[in-house]
Structure formats: structure tokens, C-alpha cells
Write an enzyme that holds these catalytic residues in place. Structure first.
Site, mmCIF file in Angstrom:
data_model
loop_
_atom_site.group_PDB
_atom_site.id
_atom_site.type_symbol
_atom_site.label_atom_id
_atom_site.label_comp_id
_atom_site.label_asym_id
_atom_site.label_seq_id
_atom_site.Cartn_x
_atom_site.Cartn_y
_atom_site.Cartn_z
ATOM 1 N N SER A 163 0.814 -1.217 0.000
ATOM 2 C CA SER A 163 0.000 0.000 0.000
ATOM 3 C C SER A 163 0.846 1.266 0.000
ATOM 4 O O SER A 163 0.330 2.358 -0.235
ATOM 5 C CB SER A 163 -0.942 0.015 1.211
ATOM 6 O OG SER A 163 -0.204 -0.020 2.426
ATOM 7 N N GLY A 164 2.159 1.148 0.256
ATOM 8 C CA GLY A 164 3.030 2.316 0.224
ATOM 9 C C GLY A 164 3.405 2.709 -1.187
ATOM 10 O O GLY A 164 3.083 2.024 -2.164
ATOM 11 N N CYS A 213 17.408 5.817 -1.979
ATOM 12 C CA CYS A 213 17.276 6.631 -3.195
ATOM 13 C C CYS A 213 18.355 7.707 -3.262
ATOM 14 O O CYS A 213 18.951 7.934 -4.319
ATOM 15 C CB CYS A 213 15.882 7.242 -3.269
ATOM 16 S SG CYS A 213 15.349 8.084 -1.765
#
Length: 344
Positions: free
Chosen positions: A10-11, A147
Site C-alpha cells: 500500500s506504500g 534513493c
């Protein structure tokens, strides 16, 4: 077809993994889990997937056996469940920070708590294909990548690989980041009225992703400075360093061209005219490409190396799927060739 499941789908990162796998020619997604959205259709949380899937979020406690398991859990959770999860899948790709660092003492230093499964750290290959392609082809377990660390590592990698960097001098990497870095839950700082229109340095040094740059580049004298900008997706790393005496502009051209020619998702952006003369995160939204650029002042030996990417793609879900492709023996570009949009 390979059967895959996504834990914590769901993220933002989990949703991006699902988006990619729904169009992957060799993969069938059979289960996605979420405690918070249990029983809801996926498209109720990820509206871009409406009419693309009828999957519903199931209970992670009811996870079934699959070939490939993607873990998109909050940082700190996968390490407590890894023994159970490893019994449910042949291959595991974890998008969190839990297995990125090779040494338990490094994890404790940068994350402030002892690692719950230190015996697993050496079993995971760091999931940046550009650095660990051959290892990933033999791996069963791949870690996620930070990231910001990915943007910094890819900016520095051409220089480090060719041994052109003067490592006796400090390396400073300024990274400008979008709000999706904060995840779907967000925080006070990512609340739109507080985030909109800002250029806010929130971590001058000591950011956790620094540990991955130290580990992967072998650099000790490196600082990452994080600045939030008014962008949803994207990260731009601008690395300042010194090259060794005698290094020329022509040599850097050869070095960067060699790197991008060997890596299908790296591109060199260094133009003399036009708008997009240097790497720009905006045009990479939704893409697994990372754009590299550089400038060198030969008299001072000061080099500026840049990398732009989509933090949710090359910085998370895209690299994870690229790892899967390598681990399963497929073409690493499979399902990942979307080039981004322009204009956007």
C-alpha cells in the site's frame, strides 16, 4: 510464469513495484498485503491501477508461498520476520534499509539500534545492478537501495571506477529531493502547506544514506547534504570533488561514455544548447533511467558530477525489479523501458 507477492504494497514503493509487475511478461502477482487497507481493492489506494488489477490487500499473516517475494515494509520490520519470510519464497528482494549494510556495527551506528538478524546481512547482495550485476545473477536475496545513496553512488561511480578521484580530498554531495521520499504516511515536514514552495536543507550532514556511499564507493571523507525542494518525485545529486592531477575533460568524456554504454539505464546528459543541458529529475518521473552529467575546471581540478533519477523508481522499485530480472536470468531491462514523459 513466475508467481510474485508484495508485502506492504500500500506504500508508494510497493505500489510502484506492483505497477511494474502488472506489465511484466514473465510475472504474475498473486498476492499483495497491507494491514491498514485489509480487504480493500488495490486501486482504492493506487488509483492509477484502476482497471489494471482486481487484487485486494490481504493479511500479511496469511502470506502464501511464491517464487519471488518483494518486501516493501517500513524500515526495521523485515529483519524481525526474515526467517519466516525466507521460508515462503525462493527469491526475496527487500526495499527497506534492513539489509543494505554488510556489517551489524554499521547498521547500529547509522540507524541507532542493534540489528535483529545480523546473520542475514551477508546473505543479501546490495541491490544496485550497476555495481553488483554479476553477484545479483547468482543471488537469492537482494537488498533495497537508498534513493539518495543511489543518486550519490551513480554520480560518483564513473570517477571511482576509473580511479580518477583524489580521495585524499573531501567529497561533498548536495542532494535535492522530492516529497515522495517521506513515504505514503508522510510527516509534519511533508504536509503540503509546509512543503509547498520550499527549498529546505533538512540534513546538512549525517544522513543515513551516507553509510551506503561509504560502503559502496569505499570513501570515508564524504558528506551528503539533503535539501527538500518543491517536487513530488525526483532526486538530483550534485557531487563536488577533486580529480587527480593531470585528469582532463577529454578523459572524463571517455570515462562517462564507457559507463553509460555498459549500463542500459544510465544516460549521459551534457549538451551545449537547449533546455536540458544537464540531468533533470522532472523528465525521469516513472522511469528507471538515471541521467549523469559532469563539469570539470581543469586548473583547480574541481569536478562536479551529477545524477538525476526518480526516487521511487531507480531509487527503489525500478532497481528492485531490475534485480529480479538479473536474479531470474532474464534481460535486465524487461518491463522497465518506459522513458519518462515530456512535457510534464
Amino acid at each position: 510464469m513466475i508467481r510474485a507477492a508484495i508485502v506492504g504494497a500500500s506504500g508508494y514503493a510497493g505500489g510502484e513495484v506492483l505497477r511494474l509487475l502488472l506489465d511484466h511478461p514473465e510475472v504474475e502477482v498473486v498476492q499483495v498485503t497491507s494491514r491498514r487497507h485489509l480487504g480493500e481493492y488495490v486501486y482504492q489506494v493506487h488509483p492509477n491501477l484502476r482497471k489494471r488489477t482486481t487484487l485486494k490487500f490481504s493479511d500479511p499473516a496469511q502470506l502464501e508461498s511464491v517464487d519471488v517475494l518483494f518486501l516493501a515494509l517500513p524500515h526495521g520490520e523485515a529483519q524481525h520476520q526474515i526467517d519466516r519470510l525466507a521460508g515462503l519464497a525462493t527469491y526475496i528482494i527487500d526495499l527497506s534499509a534492513d539489509f543494505r549494510l554488510k556489517r551489524a556495527e554499521d547498521y547500529e551506528r547509522w540507524y541507532g539500534t542493534p540489528h535483529a538478524a545480523p546473520h542475514w546481512l551477508g546473505r543479501f547482495v546490495y541491490g544496485l545492478p550497476e555495481l553488483h550485476r554479476d553477484e545479483l545473477r547468482k543471488a537469492r536475496y537482494a537488498s533495497g537501495v537508498g534513493c539518495n545513496a543511489t543518486a550519490a553512488n551513480l554520480a560518483l561511480w564513473p570517477l571511482m571506477r576509473a580511479d580518477l578521484l583524489d580521495t585524499s580530498q573531501p567529497v561533498v554531495v548536495e542532494i535535492k529531493v522530492g516529497s515522495s521520499e517521506s513515504g505514503a504516511e508522510g510527516n509534519v515536514g511533508s504536509h503540503h502547506p509546509e512543503r509547498s514552495g520550499v527549498i529546505r536543507t533538512f540534513s546538512p550532514f549525517g544522513h543515513r544514506h551516507t553509510a551506503e556511499v561509504i560502503q559502496e564507493m569505499g570513501l570515508e571523507n564524504v558528506v551528503l547534504t539533503m535539501t527538500a525542494v518543491d517536487l513530488v518525485r525526483g532526486a538530483l545529486a550534485t557531487a563536488h570533488a577533486r580529480v587527480k592531477p593531470g585528469v582532463t575533460q577529454r578523459e572524463l568524456w571517455r570515462t562517462y561514455r564507457a559507463v553509460v554504454n555498459e549500463n542500459p539505464f544510465l544516460r549521459l546528459v551534457k549538451e551545449q544548447r537547449g533546455i536540458y543541458r544537464v540531468p533533470e529529475p522532472k523528465i525521469l518521473a516513472g522511469s528507471n533511467y538515471a541521467d549523469l552529467g559532469f563539469e570539470l575546471d581543469e586548473p583547480s581540478r574541481h569536478v562536479v558530477s551529477m545524477c538525476a533519477l526518480d526516487n521511487l523508481m531507480k531509487g527503489a522499485a525500478g532497481s528492485a525489479v531490475q534485480c529480479m530480472n538479473l536474479m531470474l536470468g532474464w534481460d535486465e531491462t524487461l518491463g522497465l523501458t518506459f522513458p519518462g514523459l515530456h512535457p510534464i
